[in-house]
Design a protein around this motif. Structure first.
Motif, PDB file in Angstrom:
ATOM      1  N   ALA A  65       0.840  -1.202   0.000  1.00 16.92           N
ATOM      2  CA  ALA A  65       0.000   0.000   0.000  1.00 16.92           C
ATOM      3  C   ALA A  65       0.875   1.252   0.000  1.00 16.92           C
ATOM      4  O   ALA A  65       0.602   2.213  -0.737  1.00 16.92           O
ATOM      5  CB  ALA A  65      -0.942  -0.008   1.197  1.00 16.92           C
ATOM      6  N   LEU A  66       1.932   1.253   0.807  1.00 15.53           N
ATOM      7  CA  LEU A  66       2.851   2.396   0.822  1.00 15.53           C
ATOM      8  C   LEU A  66       3.547   2.561  -0.525  1.00 15.53           C
ATOM      9  O   LEU A  66       3.720   3.684  -1.015  1.00 15.53           O
ATOM     10  CB  LEU A  66       3.900   2.229   1.924  1.00 15.53           C
ATOM     11  CG  LEU A  66       3.427   2.391   3.357  1.00 15.53           C
ATOM     12  CD1 LEU A  66       4.567   2.094   4.320  1.00 15.53           C
ATOM     13  CD2 LEU A  66       2.862   3.773   3.598  1.00 15.53           C
ATOM     14  N   HIS A  67       3.907   1.458  -1.133  1.00 12.33           N
ATOM     15  CA  HIS A  67       4.563   1.511  -2.442  1.00 12.33           C
ATOM     16  C   HIS A  67       3.618   2.095  -3.501  1.00 12.33           C
ATOM     17  O   HIS A  67       4.037   2.880  -4.356  1.00 12.33           O
ATOM     18  CB  HIS A  67       5.042   0.123  -2.853  1.00 12.33           C
ATOM     19  CG  HIS A  67       5.783   0.107  -4.144  1.00 12.33           C
ATOM     20  ND1 HIS A  67       7.010   0.703  -4.304  1.00 12.33           N
ATOM     21  CD2 HIS A  67       5.456  -0.419  -5.346  1.00 12.33           C
ATOM     22  CE1 HIS A  67       7.411   0.548  -5.546  1.00 12.33           C
ATOM     23  NE2 HIS A  67       6.483  -0.137  -6.197  1.00 12.33           N
ATOM     24  N   SER A  68       2.340   1.734  -3.440  1.00 14.02           N
ATOM     25  CA  SER A  68       1.349   2.294  -4.365  1.00 14.02           C
ATOM     26  C   SER A  68       1.251   3.808  -4.205  1.00 14.02           C
ATOM     27  O   SER A  68       1.167   4.543  -5.187  1.00 14.02           O
ATOM     28  CB  SER A  68      -0.025   1.666  -4.127  1.00 14.02           C
ATOM     29  OG  SER A  68      -0.002   0.301  -4.415  1.00 14.02           O
ATOM     30  N   ALA A  69       1.270   4.269  -2.965  1.00  9.24           N
ATOM     31  CA  ALA A  69       1.226   5.711  -2.712  1.00  9.24           C
ATOM     32  C   ALA A  69       2.485   6.383  -3.236  1.00  9.24           C
ATOM     33  O   ALA A  69       2.427   7.471  -3.826  1.00  9.24           O
ATOM     34  CB  ALA A  69       1.065   5.978  -1.218  1.00  9.24           C
ATOM     35  N   GLU A  70       3.613   5.726  -3.057  1.00 14.29           N
ATOM     36  CA  GLU A  70       4.876   6.266  -3.537  1.00 14.29           C
ATOM     37  C   GLU A  70       4.877   6.379  -5.068  1.00 14.29           C
ATOM     38  O   GLU A  70       5.323   7.383  -5.628  1.00 14.29           O
ATOM     39  CB  GLU A  70       6.010   5.357  -3.077  1.00 14.29           C
ATOM     40  CG  GLU A  70       7.382   5.914  -3.269  1.00 14.29           C
ATOM     41  CD  GLU A  70       8.424   5.013  -2.636  1.00 14.29           C
ATOM     42  OE1 GLU A  70       9.332   5.557  -1.988  1.00 14.29           O
ATOM     43  OE2 GLU A  70       8.326   3.768  -2.783  1.00 14.29           O
ATOM     44  N   LEU A  71       4.331   5.380  -5.743  1.00 15.38           N
ATOM     45  CA  LEU A  71       4.233   5.415  -7.204  1.00 15.38           C
ATOM     46  C   LEU A  71       3.331   6.550  -7.694  1.00 15.38           C
ATOM     47  O   LEU A  71       3.495   7.045  -8.804  1.00 15.38           O
ATOM     48  CB  LEU A  71       3.718   4.078  -7.735  1.00 15.38           C
ATOM     49  CG  LEU A  71       4.673   2.893  -7.620  1.00 15.38           C
ATOM     50  CD1 LEU A  71       3.987   1.611  -8.074  1.00 15.38           C
ATOM     51  CD2 LEU A  71       5.940   3.146  -8.423  1.00 15.38           C
ATOM     52  N   ALA A  72       2.374   6.949  -6.855  1.00 12.22           N
ATOM     53  CA  ALA A  72       1.459   8.038  -7.212  1.00 12.22           C
ATOM     54  C   ALA A  72       2.017   9.407  -6.816  1.00 12.22           C
ATOM     55  O   ALA A  72       1.304  10.403  -6.824  1.00 12.22           O
ATOM     56  CB  ALA A  72       0.106   7.829  -6.552  1.00 12.22           C
ATOM     57  N   SER A  73       3.300   9.448  -6.450  1.00 11.42           N
ATOM     58  CA  SER A  73       4.005  10.693  -6.116  1.00 11.42           C
ATOM     59  C   SER A  73       3.550  11.343  -4.819  1.00 11.42           C
ATOM     60  O   SER A  73       3.600  12.560  -4.684  1.00 11.42           O
ATOM     61  CB  SER A  73       3.908  11.700  -7.263  1.00 11.42           C
ATOM     62  OG  SER A  73       4.484  11.158  -8.429  1.00 11.42           O
ATOM     63  N   ILE A  74       3.108  10.537  -3.845  1.00  8.14           N
ATOM     64  CA  ILE A  74       2.850  11.065  -2.510  1.00  8.14           C
ATOM     65  C   ILE A  74       4.223  11.364  -1.909  1.00  8.14           C
ATOM     66  O   ILE A  74       5.076  10.480  -1.833  1.00  8.14           O
ATOM     67  CB  ILE A  74       2.075  10.058  -1.635  1.00  8.14           C
ATOM     68  CG1 ILE A  74       0.697   9.770  -2.232  1.00  8.14           C
ATOM     69  CG2 ILE A  74       1.970  10.546  -0.196  1.00  8.14           C
ATOM     70  CD1 ILE A  74      -0.267  10.935  -2.207  1.00  8.14           C
ATOM     71  N   GLU A  75       4.453  12.625  -1.519  1.00  7.49           N
ATOM     72  CA  GLU A  75       5.782  13.043  -1.054  1.00  7.49           C
ATOM     73  C   GLU A  75       6.235  12.297   0.195  1.00  7.49           C
ATOM     74  O   GLU A  75       7.361  11.833   0.276  1.00  7.49           O
ATOM     75  CB  GLU A  75       5.797  14.547  -0.797  1.00  7.49           C
ATOM     76  CG  GLU A  75       5.704  15.367  -2.057  1.00  7.49           C
ATOM     77  CD  GLU A  75       5.685  16.853  -1.774  1.00  7.49           C
ATOM     78  OE1 GLU A  75       6.040  17.259  -0.644  1.00  7.49           O
ATOM     79  OE2 GLU A  75       5.302  17.597  -2.675  1.00  7.49           O
ATOM     80  N   ASN A  76       5.389  12.231   1.197  1.00  7.29           N
ATOM     81  CA  ASN A  76       5.738  11.559   2.449  1.00  7.29           C
ATOM     82  C   ASN A  76       4.720  10.446   2.675  1.00  7.29           C
ATOM     83  O   ASN A  76       3.641  10.681   3.211  1.00  7.29           O
ATOM     84  CB  ASN A  76       5.734  12.550   3.610  1.00  7.29           C
ATOM     85  CG  ASN A  76       6.155  11.895   4.917  1.00  7.29           C
ATOM     86  OD1 ASN A  76       6.421  10.701   4.971  1.00  7.29           O
ATOM     87  ND2 ASN A  76       6.208  12.680   5.973  1.00  7.29           N
TER      88      ASN A  76
END
Length: 73
Positions: free
Chosen positions: A40-51
């Motif tokens: 789930a964190l990786h998905s957010a990271e792929l969507a350019s969530i900064e933190n």
């Protein structure tokens, strides 16, 4: 997008949502899911969530992780 001809039960429940639970008008919710917390964190990271660790809500239901971010519009 079309409007439903009949007001659904979910529409009524959303209208009755207490203000403290509502999302501010200058924000949107971004929701990411994964089989694990890391997915789930990786998905957010792929969507350019900064933190990715600055989530606003999280849940694990039936073995699937969901994390939510309130993002300014």
């Amino acid at each position: 997008m079309t409007t439903a001809p009949v007001k659904l039960l979910i529409d009524e429940q959303i209208e009755e949502l207490p203000e403290f639970m509502a999302v501010p008008s200058d924000r949107v919710l971004m929701v990411f899911k994964g089989a694990t917390w890391e997915d789930a964190l990786h998905s957010a990271e792929l969507a350019s969530i900064e933190n990715v660790h600055a989530w606003s809500r999280r849940a694990c239901l039936c073995g699937e992780w969901t994390i939510t971010y309130e993002v300014k519009v």
